[in-house]
Design a protein around this motif. Sequence first.
Motif, PDB file in Angstrom:
ATOM      1  N   UNK A  63       0.730  -1.236  -0.060  1.00  0.00           N
ATOM      2  CA  UNK A  63       0.024  -0.023   0.018  1.00  0.00           C
ATOM      3  C   UNK A  63       0.821   1.041  -0.107  1.00  0.00           C
ATOM      4  N   UNK A  64       1.645   1.270  -0.737  1.00  0.00           N
ATOM      5  CA  UNK A  64       2.927   2.561  -0.967  1.00  0.00           C
ATOM      6  C   UNK A  64       2.170   3.716  -1.371  1.00  0.00           C
ATOM      7  N   UNK A  65       2.453   5.027  -0.786  1.00  0.00           N
ATOM      8  CA  UNK A  65       2.145   6.194  -0.991  1.00  0.00           C
ATOM      9  C   UNK A  65       3.320   7.064  -1.635  1.00  0.00           C
ATOM     10  N   UNK A  66       2.826   8.265  -2.239  1.00  0.00           N
ATOM     11  CA  UNK A  66       3.993   8.945  -2.676  1.00  0.00           C
ATOM     12  C   UNK A  66       4.901   9.168  -1.427  1.00  0.00           C
ATOM     13  N   UNK A  67       4.410   9.614  -0.431  1.00  0.00           N
ATOM     14  CA  UNK A  67       5.284   9.830   0.822  1.00  0.00           C
ATOM     15  C   UNK A  67       6.264   8.934   1.173  1.00  0.00           C
ATOM     16  N   UNK A  68       6.201   7.507   0.703  1.00  0.00           N
ATOM     17  CA  UNK A  68       7.127   6.500   1.033  1.00  0.00           C
ATOM     18  C   UNK A  68       8.285   6.664  -0.014  1.00  0.00           C
ATOM     19  N   UNK A  69       8.176   7.483  -0.978  1.00  0.00           N
ATOM     20  CA  UNK A  69       9.193   7.521  -1.971  1.00  0.00           C
ATOM     21  C   UNK A  69      10.736   8.103  -0.989  1.00  0.00           C
ATOM     22  N   UNK A  70      11.820   7.764  -1.698  1.00  0.00           N
ATOM     23  CA  UNK A  70      13.010   8.118  -1.219  1.00  0.00           C
ATOM     24  C   UNK A  70      13.975   6.992  -1.438  1.00  0.00           C
ATOM     25  N   UNK A  71      15.300   7.202  -0.757  1.00  0.00           N
ATOM     26  CA  UNK A  71      16.243   6.483  -0.747  1.00  0.00           C
ATOM     27  C   UNK A  71      16.209   5.781   0.332  1.00  0.00           C
ATOM     28  N   UNK A  72      16.396   4.408   0.215  1.00  0.00           N
ATOM     29  CA  UNK A  72      16.100   3.237   1.164  1.00  0.00           C
ATOM     30  C   UNK A  72      17.620   2.716   1.760  1.00  0.00           C
ATOM     31  N   UNK A  73      17.950   2.865   2.821  1.00  0.00           N
ATOM     32  CA  UNK A  73      19.182   2.369   3.311  1.00  0.00           C
ATOM     33  C   UNK A  73      19.113   1.065   4.233  1.00  0.00           C
ATOM     34  N   UNK A  74      19.745  -0.038   4.068  1.00  0.00           N
ATOM     35  CA  UNK A  74      19.984  -0.883   4.777  1.00  0.00           C
ATOM     36  C   UNK A  74      21.219  -0.793   5.816  1.00  0.00           C
ATOM     37  N   UNK A  75      21.095  -1.040   7.045  1.00  0.00           N
ATOM     38  CA  UNK A  75      21.954  -1.043   8.078  1.00  0.00           C
ATOM     39  C   UNK A  75      22.179  -2.068   9.077  1.00  0.00           C
ATOM     40  N   UNK A  76      23.180  -2.044   9.624  1.00  0.00           N
ATOM     41  CA  UNK A  76      23.407  -3.160  10.723  1.00  0.00           C
ATOM     42  C   UNK A  76      24.394  -2.778  11.619  1.00  0.00           C
ATOM     43  N   UNK A  77      24.397  -3.494  12.824  1.00  0.00           N
ATOM     44  CA  UNK A  77      25.059  -3.186  14.028  1.00  0.00           C
ATOM     45  C   UNK A  77      25.252  -4.520  14.690  1.00  0.00           C
ATOM     46  N   UNK A  78      26.375  -4.521  15.567  1.00  0.00           N
ATOM     47  CA  UNK A  78      26.469  -5.758  16.317  1.00  0.00           C
ATOM     48  C   UNK A  78      26.013  -5.616  17.912  1.00  0.00           C
ATOM     49  N   UNK A  79      25.444  -4.273  18.099  1.00  0.00           N
ATOM     50  CA  UNK A  79      24.752  -4.026  19.266  1.00  0.00           C
ATOM     51  C   UNK A  79      23.312  -4.673  19.443  1.00  0.00           C
ATOM     52  N   UNK A  80      22.738  -4.555  20.548  1.00  0.00           N
ATOM     53  CA  UNK A  80      21.337  -5.302  20.640  1.00  0.00           C
ATOM     54  C   UNK A  80      20.175  -4.202  20.926  1.00  0.00           C
ATOM     55  N   UNK A  81      20.497  -2.768  20.660  1.00  0.00           N
ATOM     56  CA  UNK A  81      19.625  -1.780  21.161  1.00  0.00           C
ATOM     57  C   UNK A  81      18.292  -2.192  20.457  1.00  0.00           C
ATOM     58  N   UNK A  82      18.054  -2.720  19.390  1.00  0.00           N
ATOM     59  CA  UNK A  82      16.884  -2.921  18.477  1.00  0.00           C
ATOM     60  C   UNK A  82      16.037  -4.017  19.421  1.00  0.00           C
ATOM     61  N   UNK A  83      16.449  -4.722  20.362  1.00  0.00           N
ATOM     62  CA  UNK A  83      15.552  -5.547  21.208  1.00  0.00           C
ATOM     63  C   UNK A  83      14.198  -4.673  21.647  1.00  0.00           C
ATOM     64  N   UNK A  84      14.431  -3.376  21.672  1.00  0.00           N
ATOM     65  CA  UNK A  84      13.578  -2.390  22.360  1.00  0.00           C
ATOM     66  C   UNK A  84      13.115  -1.362  21.527  1.00  0.00           C
ATOM     67  N   UNK A  85      13.817  -0.919  20.406  1.00  0.00           N
ATOM     68  CA  UNK A  85      13.601   0.237  19.288  1.00  0.00           C
ATOM     69  C   UNK A  85      14.277   0.037  18.074  1.00  0.00           C
ATOM     70  N   UNK A  86      13.586   0.672  17.192  1.00  0.00           N
ATOM     71  CA  UNK A  86      14.264   0.730  15.738  1.00  0.00           C
ATOM     72  C   UNK A  86      15.796   1.215  16.147  1.00  0.00           C
ATOM     73  N   UNK A  87      16.109   2.399  16.753  1.00  0.00           N
ATOM     74  CA  UNK A  87      17.269   2.854  16.846  1.00  0.00           C
ATOM     75  C   UNK A  87      17.437   3.947  15.925  1.00  0.00           C
ATOM     76  N   UNK A  88      18.437   4.866  16.099  1.00  0.00           N
ATOM     77  CA  UNK A  88      18.665   6.105  15.202  1.00  0.00           C
ATOM     78  C   UNK A  88      19.897   5.718  14.482  1.00  0.00           C
ATOM     79  N   UNK A  89      20.188   6.786  13.664  1.00  0.00           N
ATOM     80  CA  UNK A  89      21.459   6.360  12.499  1.00  0.00           C
ATOM     81  C   UNK A  89      22.497   6.331  13.316  1.00  0.00           C
ATOM     82  N   UNK A  90      22.870   6.913  14.527  1.00  0.00           N
ATOM     83  CA  UNK A  90      23.968   6.715  15.275  1.00  0.00           C
ATOM     84  C   UNK A  90      24.101   5.289  16.012  1.00  0.00           C
TER      85      UNK A  90
END
Length: 127
Positions: free
Chosen positions: A85-112
């Motif tokens: 159900x994509x909308x025009x506001x969903x457009x952009x550059x999509x990036x995949x990211x990874x980290x060996x930390x475990x913060x995403x057990x509780x949240x999406x996390x930020x760029x940093x």
Amino acid sequence: QDQLMESGGGSVHAGESLRLSCAAPAYFFDAGCLGWFRQVPGKEREGLASLYSPTGVTFYRESVNGRFTISQDIAAHTVYLSMTDLAPDDGGTYYCAASLRDFCRWEVGSVGNYYNWGQGTQVTVSS
């Protein structure tokens, strides 16, 4: 060897679906966070979804919750972002990211929170 590589971007019409793929080094799937971000010109990169690979726990940005699904194929060392159900506001550059930390057990996390990034793949949604 630490490079992530996205694929699957393209141009779709509003209401259509798209699935992005990201190939990542195997060790991120042993104990780490995998995430998807989006950036549009003039705005900060924003986190959309995250997955804690060892347990499969996921988190989503409110604006995409229920429409986007992050998943993984551990054997293929690939993380996916299925978008419906994509909308025009969903457009952009999509990036995949990874980290060996475990913060995403509780949240999406930020760029940093993430230390490894792909080059990005473009998604365009026309009305």
